[in-house]
Enzyme design. Structure first.
Site, mmCIF file in Angstrom:
data_model
loop_
_atom_site.group_PDB
_atom_site.id
_atom_site.type_symbol
_atom_site.label_atom_id
_atom_site.label_comp_id
_atom_site.label_asym_id
_atom_site.label_seq_id
_atom_site.Cartn_x
_atom_site.Cartn_y
_atom_site.Cartn_z
ATOM 1 N N LYS A 48 -32.731 112.493 -11.536
ATOM 2 C CA LYS A 48 -32.680 113.213 -10.252
ATOM 3 C C LYS A 48 -34.130 113.159 -9.591
ATOM 4 O O LYS A 48 -34.525 112.686 -8.532
ATOM 5 C CB LYS A 48 -32.275 114.415 -10.175
ATOM 6 C CG LYS A 48 -32.197 115.417 -8.960
ATOM 7 C CD LYS A 48 -31.940 116.847 -9.111
ATOM 8 C CE LYS A 48 -32.303 117.573 -8.050
ATOM 9 N NZ LYS A 48 -32.168 119.113 -8.162
ATOM 10 N N ASP A 87 -28.007 116.160 -6.468
ATOM 11 C CA ASP A 87 -28.203 117.709 -6.795
ATOM 12 C C ASP A 87 -26.878 118.307 -6.777
ATOM 13 O O ASP A 87 -25.706 117.638 -6.638
ATOM 14 C CB ASP A 87 -29.246 118.207 -5.994
ATOM 15 C CG ASP A 87 -28.781 118.449 -4.507
ATOM 16 O OD1 ASP A 87 -27.757 117.879 -4.302
ATOM 17 O OD2 ASP A 87 -29.214 119.044 -3.621
#
Length: 211
Positions: free
Chosen positions: A120, A138
């Site tokens: 991420k 997310d």
């Protein structure tokens, strides 16, 4: 599926525009990297409050690399998991200085070799700094991608790969921005405002949720 995806992307573009933006404040690549490490399980607003003074105190990457961990912990104490984050930031900064000549690397493999950097975080850097097509999964992106029928997976890495299959590459970065905005304002976790959502006619979950 393809026509639905294109319709949804067109509606998102029309509502939110096509300008790339980042909710974290930074002046350069290493500041963004540190800000993203700090942002894990913490709001961007809180991170921006902390980094406003943090980046003045530690105004070079070398200062982070040489920081005293206990002192850095105090500097970021209002952010959750400050012990591990301070440790990772110092280690990450040292690696950037010693191995990468003070530059933040571009590839996923090199980025994820840094302390505190997962897929991420790496994809945030790739998208915002290098403008390489990347999908950042997310909590908002994972939730809304499922509601829109883009994926049935819940594991972030599997969600990322599913989205890479159904979303055109030129919309990977925009999708991150749009779904985060949508998730913060309309498509919330507990009580989505499906009735007031501009995607309600295209979303397969709208009839079953949040009315």
């Amino acid at each position: 599926m393809k026509s639905d995806v294109n319709r949804i992307l067109a509606l998102l573009d029309a509502e939110y525009g096509t300008e790339y933006r980042c909710y974290l404040n930074y002046d350069n690549a290493w500041q963004l990297l540190i800000a993203v490490i700090l942002s894990a399980q913490c709001t961007d607003a809180r991170v921006n409050m902390v980094t406003e003074t943090l980046f003045k105190k530690y105004d070079t990457l070398e200062k982070f690399a040489q920081a005293d961990q206990k002192e850095l912990e105090q500097d970021i104490h209002s952010i959750g998991f400050y012990h591990n984050k301070a440790k990772n930031i110092i280690s990450c900064a040292k690696t950037l200085v010693e191995r990468f000549g003070g530059e933040v690397p571009r590839t996923l493999e090199e980025l994820t070799s840094l302390a505190g950097v997962g897929r991420k975080t790496a994809n945030v850097i790739r998208g915002n700094i290098y403008h390489d097509p990347s999908i950042v999964v997310d909590t908002h992106v994972k939730r809304i991608a499922g509601r829109l029928g883009f994926t049935e997976e819940t594991d972030p890495v599997k969600v990322e790969y599913d989205l890479m299959q159904v979303i055109p590459g030129d919309h990977w970065i925009l999708l991150n921005i749009h779904l985060i905005t949508l998730g913060r304002t309309i498509c919330k976790a507990r009580k989505p405002d499906c009735g007031g959502c501009f995607l309600k006619e295209a979303c397969p979950s709208a009839e079953n949720m949040g009315n």
